[in-house]
Write a protein that holds these residues in place. Sequence first.
Motif, short mmCIF file in Angstrom:
data_model
loop_
_atom_site.label_atom_id
_atom_site.label_comp_id
_atom_site.label_asym_id
_atom_site.label_seq_id
_atom_site.Cartn_x
_atom_site.Cartn_y
_atom_site.Cartn_z
N UNK A 389 118.41 24.06 -35.92
CA UNK A 389 118.93 22.77 -36.39
C UNK A 389 117.83 21.71 -36.36
N UNK A 390 117.01 21.75 -35.29
CA UNK A 390 115.98 20.74 -35.14
C UNK A 390 114.98 20.78 -36.29
N UNK A 391 114.63 21.99 -36.73
CA UNK A 391 113.63 22.11 -37.79
C UNK A 391 114.27 22.34 -39.16
N UNK A 392 115.58 22.29 -39.22
CA UNK A 392 116.31 22.45 -40.47
C UNK A 392 115.94 23.76 -41.17
N UNK A 393 115.82 24.84 -40.37
CA UNK A 393 115.46 26.14 -40.92
C UNK A 393 116.67 27.08 -40.85
N UNK A 394 116.88 27.84 -41.91
CA UNK A 394 117.92 28.86 -41.89
C UNK A 394 117.44 30.05 -41.09
N UNK A 395 118.37 30.93 -40.75
CA UNK A 395 117.99 32.12 -39.99
C UNK A 395 117.05 33.00 -40.79
N UNK A 396 117.23 33.06 -42.13
CA UNK A 396 116.33 33.87 -42.94
C UNK A 396 114.94 33.26 -42.99
N UNK A 397 114.87 31.93 -43.10
CA UNK A 397 113.57 31.26 -43.13
C UNK A 397 112.81 31.50 -41.83
N UNK A 398 113.52 31.40 -40.72
CA UNK A 398 112.89 31.65 -39.43
C UNK A 398 112.42 33.09 -39.32
N UNK A 399 113.23 33.98 -39.86
CA UNK A 399 112.90 35.41 -39.91
C UNK A 399 111.62 35.64 -40.71
N UNK A 400 111.51 34.99 -41.85
CA UNK A 400 110.35 35.15 -42.73
C UNK A 400 109.09 34.58 -42.07
#
Length: 785
Positions: A389-400
């Motif tokens: 939430x803090x970095x406004x990243x989706x789980x897929x984006x974080x995965x990538x």
Amino acid sequence: MIEKKALQELDFYKILGLIEEFAGSEATKKAIQQIFPFDEFTSAENSLKEFEEIKRYFDTGGQLQISSFPDIANLIEKAKKEGAFFEPSELTQFLKVLRVLDKISSYIDEFFNFPFLSQKIKNILKTNLSIGQPYILERLENTVDEEGNILDTASSTLKYIRKQIKLTEEKIKQKLEEIINRSNVLVFLQDRFITKRNNRWVIPVRMDSKGQIPGVVHDVSRSGETAFIEPAEITAFSKKLEELLIEQRLEEIKILKELSFEIHQISETLHREFNLLVYLDKMLSIYKFSQKFNAEAPQLTREINISLINAKHPLLLLSKQVVPLNLELKNKKVLVITGPNAGGKTVTIKTIGLLTAMAISGLPIPASPSSIIPFVKNIYVDLYHEGSIEEHLSSFALHIITLKKIIEQADSESLILLDEIGTNTDPEEGSALACAILEELKNREALTFATTHLSKVKIFAATQQNIEIASMLFDEKTMTPLYKLSIGSLTPSYALEVAQKYGFPENLIRRAYELKGTQDREIYELIKELEKNKQEYETKLAEIEKIKNIMDSEKNRLEKELVFASENKKKIIEQAKIEAQSMLTKLKKEINFLYEEAKKADRKKLREISQKISDISKKFISEEPKKQEELNPGDIVKIRNLNLSGKILIIEDGRAKIQTDTAQIEAELRELEKVSFHEEQESNKRLDIFSVTNKKAIENYKEEYPSKKLEIRGMRVDEALPLVERFLNELSFSESNRGIILHGIGKGILRDAIRDYIKDHPAVKSFRKGNPDEGGDAVTVIEMK
């Protein structure tokens, strides 16, 4: 460099927390918290060897009782500084540590029997390999107690001062007791007791009467109704007490300064000894951890392959029964694990990562000691991600983002753990991306373990030559996971079957099957059939291997029995030879006796008996058959059955006439053995008769006393005795009853052996050494019966 974040995701620091529970000091806990994967293979391997040795020491009854002790690391650093001064409470900390060091000092020598522990201890202690400071320990024992109080025994002066303080205080209390018991004072008291205020002895007086008792007010009660007065009558005593207390403090400071200086002088040595204590307590904690979790030191390898046997995750062992993990991956670097939800895929890759991290940190793991762990320099982990939430990243984006970093840094010294690769996006695109990543990691030769539910990723892994597929087994009858890993097998996720088991609406289950189609199911059925054939093939191979092992074992047994039989045969033959020789010797003695008895008997009959004896002797001599050498007249040969040597004169009809030292003998060619050059030289020497001086003496003797002679000069005892025996037999049958044996003097060995042999001979009447004109002690003259 392995990142702490990766270790944290693998629960590495939770394991260190379990080890800390066994530590006896905060210093040891800090040392355990510093455990981290080694950068060098040798360091990790040596650390595991140290554990193996200390485990062997404790398992075989070794003792190392380390009680709890304080962390004095900061105090030691303070002690290194010039002019350091320690309060009694700080000295108490040193006292506790020195007591533990003194207690374990007697065990240190035992560790020098172990090469890796010995080297570690030497590295810590440097030059002085003993521990303990008995002098400082005794000083501290006499100076402070465990509560930080300075003892009377710290010095004789302090003991005297404290005695004076006690006597003075007794006098003050006695005087105050007397004062408060006076009738003219009692009426002004608030209460009848004596006490201390501001370190002065006082009595409680009513506030309205404080002027009635001469003295100094040192305190007032909270209510303001009582004044605590030091009566003027004890002022002199109080002043003396104050002076004594000052003297006491000065003496205590002097004592503390002396002890502080002595600790400063040994600060470097104490630093090394404290480090050793912490190290041993850390190793003891690791050993206790290994006992609780049945952990062993695995085999560490530089090769990037892994073999886990009966491996378990330590944290799971705390709460439930754990199905052990068995895994072997040698020729392939990438393993893709499939299987149902909650079947143990994530636990499997976390177990692989955790046990690898523990092993390369020098820690034992809950697995068989036959397990093999690769030494990797990097561990990359990508477990299930939730959005940030803090970095406004989706789980897929974080995965990538995580996968990008892994791909950029992965190499042949890396361990990579990927959970649910390619998820959190469109299955088609996610599958394609996952396959591309696995292929890239395979090309980089990184040891990779990935889990997936994606069908295309499963099929891709199953069809690639250098990628291995595995499944977490599932009981199709009960629809429950078995938590066992099966290498080479591929199974569906059973999502619809599990949903059906838990009562999901039937119409939805049917519709899901329709939408899913039959292609995937057909593929799985085909793979299942292949898996079945593979298992049957492996079963047959196992049976063949079992038969091969039995045959190899039987072959080894028969070879051993053959060797044993051969050796036993040689022993039997040797023993038979010894027994035969003994019987032959005994037989010859009996025959000699019979010769004496039969002197007047028929000589022809005696010759027949003699020939018979010779034949019997030949049977007893069981020599190995030898290849018959070509013999010619003039050759020096040995007659094997008679142990005589001589020169061949004539060869006719397979027999040879031989000239020996004493006579001509006929023998069959098969009984002859050509002697070596050295033996021939010796034989030629023996064929020469005495020196000129001895020759003259013998010739004189022969003219005066007709007799036969035997020349054995230069022979060995074993060569000469058979000739002597034959010579005595010939004398028995000859007309002359005198004989002379020419043996020479030398060291006297041959002479003594000959005389010892003939002294008990039944056919010999007497013997003597030669007269000077006969050859002296170089000859023995024999007279027969």
